[in-house]
Enzyme design. Structure first.
Site, PDB file in Angstrom:
ATOM      1  N   HIS A 332      40.435 -27.449  -9.132  1.00 18.62           N
ATOM      2  CA  HIS A 332      39.156 -28.034  -8.746  1.00 18.62           C
ATOM      3  C   HIS A 332      38.046 -27.310  -9.490  1.00 18.62           C
ATOM      4  O   HIS A 332      38.172 -26.135  -9.822  1.00 18.62           O
ATOM      5  CB  HIS A 332      38.952 -27.931  -7.225  1.00 18.62           C
ATOM      6  CG  HIS A 332      37.803 -28.749  -6.716  1.00 18.62           C
ATOM      7  ND1 HIS A 332      36.525 -28.247  -6.614  1.00 18.62           N
ATOM      8  CD2 HIS A 332      37.745 -30.042  -6.304  1.00 18.62           C
ATOM      9  CE1 HIS A 332      35.725 -29.197  -6.144  1.00 18.62           C
ATOM     10  NE2 HIS A 332      36.434 -30.286  -5.957  1.00 18.62           N
ATOM     11  N   ASP A 391      43.278 -34.575  -3.246  1.00 17.51           N
ATOM     12  CA  ASP A 391      44.088 -35.690  -3.738  1.00 17.51           C
ATOM     13  C   ASP A 391      45.582 -35.413  -3.615  1.00 17.51           C
ATOM     14  O   ASP A 391      46.390 -36.342  -3.586  1.00 17.51           O
ATOM     15  CB  ASP A 391      43.745 -35.997  -5.200  1.00 17.51           C
ATOM     16  CG  ASP A 391      42.327 -36.518  -5.365  1.00 17.51           C
ATOM     17  OD1 ASP A 391      41.901 -37.326  -4.519  1.00 17.51           O
ATOM     18  OD2 ASP A 391      41.647 -36.122  -6.315  1.00 17.51           O
TER      19      ASP A 391
END
Length: 455
Positions: A332, A391
């Site tokens: 991320h 996700d």
């Protein structure tokens, strides 16, 4: 469903494209020379500071004497830790997405009276305008529901008696209406896709004004309209975790940019939907799902750490997966040691996985989460911390709930609408200037030639 053929000459297209490529080369060293911050990011990967916000905070590291120091990720909505919000809802065994929407758009948690009135307003606003489904969704169905959601959002402008006024009261009214209608739009668009592109039957259920957003989604999407309370509560938690993620993410910034121009709510939100569709943003969850489907097909024993590790190496080498060399669901831009959304979703998903027979798939995902950081560090020679992002687990949750892949990103949009509306309200009331960054001009002066002199 037939599509409109293209009448553009293929030879002309090739010529135009070659001309574009010839005249649009920008050497990468120019970005360094002119100190251009590509993607509005600084050299260390942090975002360029372009505004201030009271809405949310995405905290994944601290700067210690100019160096990033990894920490456990923290996500706050209006100062409330998202873990605390979810824990409070679990203690009282309540649905909470509507309450989080109130918090983000209004600034404080509601009283019982305020929440009841807010939920009542949402319930009354769920119904689409007369003939909207027939005229705006069924007459031009889309194979991608995100495109239909963007188009339907724009179309709602025509049904609004006061679409352009940018007072707080009017934008708040429009936000409540969009929050209510998004679940109905995506479910009807999905049914149209089933009928016209998949050759399946279509089931159009009527939204229930007395049910929560999560309950309405499951009721509208499933053929029999039935669901369990546990299923609806898990989906509710997904919506909460996707509701807001700071003003710097691509779609929320899109809302800021468009709102700064003075445009209407429907145009700003349709632009955000279009941004979220991209595979580098909200569409990433589908890439995670596809990657795990391929892994399950090519790894005989999902519990064999060596076999899984070998396959992850192939993905990083571009020999497996989509050839990108990326392990989707890992890493991320801000979170380092952990993504709190992934942590919360994993915790909520485990009981359902065990009850629905998805334990093996969940174990595989957790194994990939465990192995990837070390393999990535060895392959890339990087000591950058890496954690699973939201996700990684959202696709499995939607799969366990029996939701089709074509709805994964639209569900993200259905959650994020409350964050988008909060950012729009904040930008309209505090922004003050149209957002207008600069681009370095690279064109040199050219002498004009008459048409017959151009060769």
């Amino acid at each position: 469903m037939t599509t409109q053929p293209s009448f553009v000459n293929p030879v002309l297209l090739q010529e135009l494209s070659e001309s574009f490529r010839l005249h649009n080369q920008i050497p990468s060293d120019l970005y360094t020379r002119f100190r251009i911050k590509r993607g509005l990011r600084n050299a260390d990967g942090t975002g360029v500071l372009v505004g201030a916000s009271r809405l949310g905070n995405v905290h994944g590291y601290i700067l210690n004497e100019g160096e990033r120091e990894p920490i456990e990720g923290r996500l706050t909505y209006r100062g409330y830790n998202v873990y605390d919000l979810i824990h409070g809802l679990e203690q009282e065994d309540r649905f909470g997405f509507e309450e989080v929407g109130y918090l983000l758009m209004c600034g404080a948690l509601p009283t019982r009276r305020q929440l009841d009135e807010f939920q009542r307003s949402i319930g009354l606003e769920r119904a689409l305008p007369d003939n909207f489904t027939e005229d705006m969704i069924m007459r031009a169905p889309s194979r991608d529901i995100m495109n239909k959601l963007a188009g339907a959002t724009l179309a709602l402008y025509s049904y609004d008696p006061n679409p352009d006024e940018t007072t707080v009261e009017n934008i708040m009214r429009q936000g409540i209406s969009l929050m209510a209608k998004f679940p109905v739009i995506i479910s009807h668009a999905y049914q149209a896709k089933r009928r016209y592109f998949d050759g399946d039957s279509m089931f159009l259920h009527v939204p229930d004004p007395d049910r929560s957003t999560a309950e309405n989604i499951l009721h509208l999407v499933r053929p029999n309209g039935k669901y369990s309370d546990d299923e609806a509560k898990l989906l509710d938690r997904c919506l909460i975790l996707h509701a807001e993620h700071g003003g710097g993410n691509n779609s929320s910034f899109t809302v800021r940019v468009t709102s700064s121009s003075g445009t209407d709510t429907y145009s700003a939100i349709a632009a955000a939907v279009s941004a979220l569709k991209g595979p580098r943003h909200g569409g990433a969850n589908l890439r995670v799902v596809r990657q795990f489907e391929e892994m399950k097909e090519n790894i005989s024993d999902w519990t064999d750490e060596g076999a899984v590790a070998d396959y992850l190496c192939k993905i990083l080498d571009g020999e497996a997966g989509d050839g990108s060399g990326l392990i989707y669901g890992m890493g991320h831009a801000i979170y380092t040691l952990s993504d709190p959304r992934a942590v919360a979703l994993k915790k909520a998903a485990r009981p359902l996985a065990e009850s629905k027979g998805f334990s093996r798939e969940m174990d595989l995902i957790e194994l990939v989460e465990k192995l990837t950081p070390a393999i990535f560090a060895e392959k890339k020679g990087s000591d950058k911390p890496m954690c699973a992002n939201v996700d990684m687990y959202s696709g499995l949750v939607y799969k366990m709930l029996g939701l089709p892949k074509s709805l994964y990103t639209p569900l993200f949009a259905t959650a994020r609408i409350v964050g988008w509306m909060a950012h729009r309200l904040e930008e309209v009331t505090t922004g003050g200037k149209i957002i207008r960054p600069a681009y370095k001009p690279l064109c040199k002066s050219v002498v004009y030639k008459n048409l017959d002199e151009r060769g």
